[in-house]
Scaffold this active site. Sequence first.
Site, mmCIF file in Angstrom:
data_model
loop_
_atom_site.group_PDB
_atom_site.id
_atom_site.type_symbol
_atom_site.label_atom_id
_atom_site.label_comp_id
_atom_site.label_asym_id
_atom_site.label_seq_id
_atom_site.Cartn_x
_atom_site.Cartn_y
_atom_site.Cartn_z
ATOM 1 N N LYS A 13 -17.769 -41.397 -73.948
ATOM 2 C CA LYS A 13 -17.376 -42.143 -74.910
ATOM 3 C C LYS A 13 -16.002 -43.161 -73.736
ATOM 4 O O LYS A 13 -16.407 -44.284 -74.142
ATOM 5 C CB LYS A 13 -17.212 -41.099 -75.935
ATOM 6 C CG LYS A 13 -17.687 -40.142 -76.573
ATOM 7 C CD LYS A 13 -17.410 -40.132 -77.417
ATOM 8 C CE LYS A 13 -15.898 -38.149 -77.176
ATOM 9 N NZ LYS A 13 -17.073 -37.283 -76.624
ATOM 10 N N ARG A 88 -12.635 -36.556 -85.841
ATOM 11 C CA ARG A 88 -13.908 -35.838 -85.128
ATOM 12 C C ARG A 88 -14.544 -34.115 -86.597
ATOM 13 O O ARG A 88 -14.821 -34.008 -85.859
ATOM 14 C CB ARG A 88 -12.721 -34.297 -84.306
ATOM 15 C CG ARG A 88 -13.186 -34.812 -83.400
ATOM 16 C CD ARG A 88 -12.464 -34.665 -82.224
ATOM 17 N NE ARG A 88 -13.222 -33.555 -80.800
ATOM 18 C CZ ARG A 88 -12.783 -34.778 -79.679
ATOM 19 N NH1 ARG A 88 -12.280 -35.610 -79.688
ATOM 20 N NH2 ARG A 88 -13.250 -34.489 -79.033
ATOM 21 N N ARG A 127 -16.853 -34.359 -63.365
ATOM 22 C CA ARG A 127 -15.896 -35.338 -63.709
ATOM 23 C C ARG A 127 -14.325 -35.209 -63.430
ATOM 24 O O ARG A 127 -13.482 -34.211 -62.431
ATOM 25 C CB ARG A 127 -15.557 -35.264 -64.990
ATOM 26 C CG ARG A 127 -14.424 -36.021 -65.379
ATOM 27 C CD ARG A 127 -13.977 -36.601 -67.387
ATOM 28 N NE ARG A 127 -14.200 -35.686 -68.071
ATOM 29 C CZ ARG A 127 -14.266 -35.498 -69.199
ATOM 30 N NH1 ARG A 127 -14.428 -36.598 -69.709
ATOM 31 N NH2 ARG A 127 -13.635 -34.817 -70.201
ATOM 32 N N ARG A 160 -9.776 -32.636 -65.341
ATOM 33 C CA ARG A 160 -9.362 -32.095 -66.305
ATOM 34 C C ARG A 160 -8.964 -30.464 -66.797
ATOM 35 O O ARG A 160 -10.112 -29.685 -66.197
ATOM 36 C CB ARG A 160 -9.847 -32.433 -67.741
ATOM 37 C CG ARG A 160 -8.935 -33.660 -68.246
ATOM 38 C CD ARG A 160 -9.669 -34.394 -68.555
ATOM 39 N NE ARG A 160 -10.274 -33.952 -70.284
ATOM 40 C CZ ARG A 160 -10.978 -34.287 -70.942
ATOM 41 N NH1 ARG A 160 -11.545 -35.806 -71.165
ATOM 42 N NH2 ARG A 160 -10.896 -33.704 -72.407
ATOM 43 N N ARG A 171 -15.911 -26.552 -76.424
ATOM 44 C CA ARG A 171 -15.952 -27.918 -77.140
ATOM 45 C C ARG A 171 -17.358 -28.377 -77.381
ATOM 46 O O ARG A 171 -17.269 -28.620 -78.358
ATOM 47 C CB ARG A 171 -14.979 -28.324 -75.964
ATOM 48 C CG ARG A 171 -13.502 -28.147 -75.513
ATOM 49 C CD ARG A 171 -13.844 -28.899 -74.228
ATOM 50 N NE ARG A 171 -14.199 -30.729 -73.930
ATOM 51 C CZ ARG A 171 -14.431 -31.070 -73.038
ATOM 52 N NH1 ARG A 171 -13.439 -30.133 -71.676
ATOM 53 N NH2 ARG A 171 -13.967 -32.178 -72.999
HETATM 54 P P1 AP5 Z 1 -16.241 -39.868 -69.910
HETATM 55 O O1 AP5 Z 1 -16.968 -40.877 -70.190
HETATM 56 O O2 AP5 Z 1 -15.488 -39.093 -69.582
HETATM 57 O O3 AP5 Z 1 -16.932 -38.643 -71.430
HETATM 58 P P2 AP5 Z 1 -16.185 -38.406 -72.738
HETATM 59 O O4 AP5 Z 1 -17.769 -38.079 -73.563
HETATM 60 O O5 AP5 Z 1 -15.254 -39.621 -73.077
HETATM 61 O O6 AP5 Z 1 -15.906 -37.392 -72.220
HETATM 62 P P3 AP5 Z 1 -14.480 -36.391 -73.090
HETATM 63 O O7 AP5 Z 1 -14.656 -34.483 -72.755
HETATM 64 O O8 AP5 Z 1 -13.477 -37.564 -73.066
HETATM 65 O O9 AP5 Z 1 -14.713 -36.475 -74.959
HETATM 66 P P4 AP5 Z 1 -13.991 -35.523 -75.601
HETATM 67 O O10 AP5 Z 1 -14.358 -35.428 -76.804
HETATM 68 O O11 AP5 Z 1 -14.839 -33.955 -75.320
HETATM 69 O O12 AP5 Z 1 -12.289 -35.349 -74.694
HETATM 70 P P5 AP5 Z 1 -10.953 -35.689 -75.393
HETATM 71 O O13 AP5 Z 1 -10.506 -36.691 -74.148
HETATM 72 O O14 AP5 Z 1 -12.100 -36.372 -77.101
HETATM 73 O O15 AP5 Z 1 -18.142 -39.181 -68.420
HETATM 74 C C1 AP5 Z 1 -17.976 -37.913 -68.748
HETATM 75 C C2 AP5 Z 1 -18.131 -37.703 -66.646
HETATM 76 O O16 AP5 Z 1 -19.786 -38.248 -66.601
HETATM 77 C C3 AP5 Z 1 -17.470 -38.781 -66.050
HETATM 78 O O17 AP5 Z 1 -17.225 -37.838 -65.390
HETATM 79 C C4 AP5 Z 1 -18.411 -39.470 -66.077
HETATM 80 O O18 AP5 Z 1 -18.170 -40.003 -64.689
HETATM 81 C C5 AP5 Z 1 -19.348 -39.767 -66.070
HETATM 82 N N1 AP5 Z 1 -20.607 -40.195 -66.679
HETATM 83 C C6 AP5 Z 1 -19.985 -41.101 -68.008
HETATM 84 N N2 AP5 Z 1 -21.906 -41.533 -68.545
HETATM 85 C C7 AP5 Z 1 -22.508 -41.381 -67.700
HETATM 86 C C8 AP5 Z 1 -23.931 -41.812 -67.181
HETATM 87 N N3 AP5 Z 1 -24.618 -42.707 -67.705
HETATM 88 N N4 AP5 Z 1 -24.683 -41.335 -65.994
HETATM 89 C C9 AP5 Z 1 -23.639 -40.299 -65.663
HETATM 90 N N5 AP5 Z 1 -22.777 -40.301 -65.657
HETATM 91 C C10 AP5 Z 1 -21.696 -40.332 -66.653
HETATM 92 O O19 AP5 Z 1 -10.503 -34.541 -76.335
HETATM 93 C C11 AP5 Z 1 -9.619 -33.326 -75.566
HETATM 94 C C12 AP5 Z 1 -9.246 -32.370 -76.818
HETATM 95 O O20 AP5 Z 1 -7.833 -33.716 -76.967
HETATM 96 C C13 AP5 Z 1 -10.194 -32.176 -77.730
HETATM 97 O O21 AP5 Z 1 -10.987 -30.753 -77.180
HETATM 98 C C14 AP5 Z 1 -9.633 -31.540 -78.872
HETATM 99 O O22 AP5 Z 1 -8.550 -30.564 -78.430
HETATM 100 C C15 AP5 Z 1 -7.909 -32.639 -78.715
HETATM 101 N N6 AP5 Z 1 -8.623 -33.941 -79.639
HETATM 102 C C16 AP5 Z 1 -8.908 -35.172 -79.119
HETATM 103 N N7 AP5 Z 1 -8.933 -35.783 -80.451
HETATM 104 C C17 AP5 Z 1 -9.085 -34.998 -81.227
HETATM 105 C C18 AP5 Z 1 -8.742 -35.382 -82.859
HETATM 106 N N8 AP5 Z 1 -9.447 -36.487 -83.556
HETATM 107 N N9 AP5 Z 1 -8.861 -34.201 -83.469
HETATM 108 C C19 AP5 Z 1 -8.225 -33.016 -82.776
HETATM 109 N N10 AP5 Z 1 -8.642 -32.628 -81.242
HETATM 110 C C20 AP5 Z 1 -8.955 -33.613 -80.809
#
Ligand code: AP5
Length: 215
Positions: A13, A88, A127, A160, A171
């Site tokens: 994402k 979410r 990552r 991270r 997660r």
């Molecule tokens: P990346 O693009 O970083 O993936 P992502 O989908 O953004 O993954 P996240 O782990 O950031 O999502 P998340 O939803 O768990 O975390 P968030 O920060 O929102 O890609 C991942 C890896 O793959 C990278 O190394 C990239 O280079 C590689 N990659 C990407 N595309 C690729 C491809 N096509 N081919 C090969 N490699 C590829 O949330 C973190 C925490 O915050 C949550 O756990 C929660 O505690 C809190 N939080 C956030 N939002 C909320 C909410 N709305 N409500 C409650 N808690 C929340």
Amino acid sequence: MRMILLGPPGAGKGTQAEAAVKRFGAVHISSGDMLRENVKSRTELGLAAEKYMNAGQLVTDGIIFGMMRERLERDDVRPGFILDGFPRNIAQAEELDSLLNEMGLGIDVVVLLEISDDAVVARLGGRRVCSVCGAIYNVVGHSTKKEGVCDLCGGSVIQRGDDVESVIRDRLALYHAKTSQLVEYYERAGLLRRIDASGPTDAILACLDPQRDGV
Ligand code: AP5
């Protein structure tokens, strides 16, 4: 373009949102990045959110609603936005609907990035992120030119804290239990578009093009 990017942790994402804003415009709004910024600055919100994030749990809706409302009410959002990590759960989706309704705006498309749990675990284990500008890398296929140093800003590149396998699994379990309910929610609203997120990043980005299928 007003888009929501939906999908499990590690689906790409953040990677796709960053590439899409450069290619197509709009602002990238990542709830995870906003929370991590608050944790880093030791704000009251960050201190309240940190324990949930470290454990791979959702931060409470009360914290998220206030933070997202304040962000979405800023002027730069009006021309277009890509939401990453919010909503979410169903309560957050309903809150978003009512906020956008008040603002006279709507969502154009909800893109679901689909990928298997095993692929997520492999990706997130590799990552690395810049601790300064947030740029996303991977030790497999997309590493920094100089080890541990961000190509874009020279900041230090780190792993991270929630990218350890046991927390990644928690997660993922939470995603399947709660966030995946949004698939049906947005399918019913006629907004959902599914994309295979296991392919190359450029091919996925092409599927996000606003000119495609009238987004
Ligand atoms: P990346 O693009 O970083 O993936 P992502 O989908 O953004 O993954 P996240 O782990 O950031 O999502 P998340 O939803 O768990 O975390 P968030 O920060 O929102 O890609 C991942 C890896 O793959 C990278 O190394 C990239 O280079 C590689 N990659 C990407 N595309 C690729 C491809 N096509 N081919 C090969 N490699 C590829 O949330 C973190 C925490 O915050 C949550 O756990 C929660 O505690 C809190 N939080 C956030 N939002 C909320 C909410 N709305 N409500 C409650 N808690 C929340």
